[in-house]
Design an enzyme around this catalytic site. Sequence first.
Site, short mmCIF file in Angstrom:
data_model
loop_
_atom_site.label_atom_id
_atom_site.label_comp_id
_atom_site.label_asym_id
_atom_site.label_seq_id
_atom_site.Cartn_x
_atom_site.Cartn_y
_atom_site.Cartn_z
N SER A 58 12.08 -3.65 1.75
CA SER A 58 12.20 -2.69 0.32
C SER A 58 12.16 -1.27 0.54
O SER A 58 12.14 -0.54 -0.30
CB SER A 58 11.16 -3.03 -0.52
OG SER A 58 11.35 -4.35 -1.22
N LYS A 61 14.90 0.95 -0.71
CA LYS A 61 14.93 1.58 -2.05
C LYS A 61 14.34 3.03 -1.89
O LYS A 61 14.81 3.81 -2.64
CB LYS A 61 14.05 1.04 -2.75
CG LYS A 61 14.15 -0.75 -3.11
CD LYS A 61 13.14 -1.18 -4.04
CE LYS A 61 13.51 -2.44 -4.62
NZ LYS A 61 13.14 -3.58 -3.67
N SER A 113 8.55 -1.73 -6.90
CA SER A 113 9.51 -2.43 -5.71
C SER A 113 10.45 -3.40 -6.23
O SER A 113 10.79 -4.22 -5.93
CB SER A 113 8.94 -2.98 -4.60
OG SER A 113 9.68 -2.97 -3.51
#
Length: 391
Positions: A58, A61, A113
Amino acid sequence: MLIKKLFSVLLVSALISLCGVLTVSAIEISAKSAVSIDASSNEILFEKEAFEKRSMASTTKIMTSILAIESGRLDETVEITEKMIRAEGTSIGLKAGYRIKLRDLVYGMMLESGNDAANSVAFFLSGSLENFSELMNRKAASIGMKNTHFVTASGLDDEEHYSTAYDMAILASYCIKNDVFKAVCSTKKYTSELEKPENYRLFFSNHNRLLSENKGVFGVKTGFTKKSGRCLVSAAERDGAVIIVVTLCAPDDWNDHRRLYNSCFEMFSKKTVYTYFSERIPVIGGTSSSVAIQATERSFEIAVHGEGKIKSRVFLPNFVYAPIRKNDVIGKIDYYIGEDIYKTVSLFADESIASQTETYVRRESFITRIKNKIKSIFMKKGSVAAWQITE
């Protein structure tokens, strides 16, 4: 033979130390890949398999968020659809029909997240996940991420979705220079007010423990999948120096980052930069032909690594028009570390200069006035008089 081999190892270690890069043996960390860089210059301070291609979960992101921020559409409303929220893993609880600001989706990605938030951003900005991945890869190439390929907006695993510790550090270095991004990734808690359902709220909490537990840390992003392991990108500031640390596949990531910060910040030393500036520039239409210029500060301190070369550029006009008041800002000096501006010092007028007062009086005869009237008829539109009367 053993002594000769030991001497060679010590020599290599000494050379690396002179270059200002910590060796792997100098500090023990759990990460399979790691890097620490000086954010002002992107110079490597520590590295361990930093150019090895790995899944980054993640922390992906970070890229999705900066693209949303740079789109200039943060205050636009996103209407959530079924295909936007078809995402495995972490979710912020979006449902089809919800109406939410793009800005709030960014907070949902960076703090909680949310994979549903990341996918929603991708569909909203590009129409599909495939189109958005192309946008991600173009951006990556433009900022110097040479060993990265994005497939997913959320960071879910894919064979062709990978990066390196160094590339992720370059991405973080680029992003934290954006004030909006920096504000988002340093936020601990955030409340999103949805347009639909009306009066409905979503509450986000940042998963980055370092924000609360370590002084000076202001970001950036956590990540985890079974394939990638624990991933963490963080940034911290001490005495004006900013360091970025990235660990990929790190079972003990929190402590890895603490150790790297403690070691890498010791490589910086305080430097005093003297900003003394004294010059006179011409004044037009004033009671004095020039005005004294000074800097607003005499000096400032900065933490620098290695030689710590600091460049400066002076911006000052060739002349100014009266009147000038004391302390009027006339120009500036930008101080650079690498290619980035670290500090701007204003240049101000150290005295007041009044404007000259001139009165022109003309006594014209009747014939002269007639001639001037005829002249004015034939003057082209937009002509400027050769003289002006100042009262």
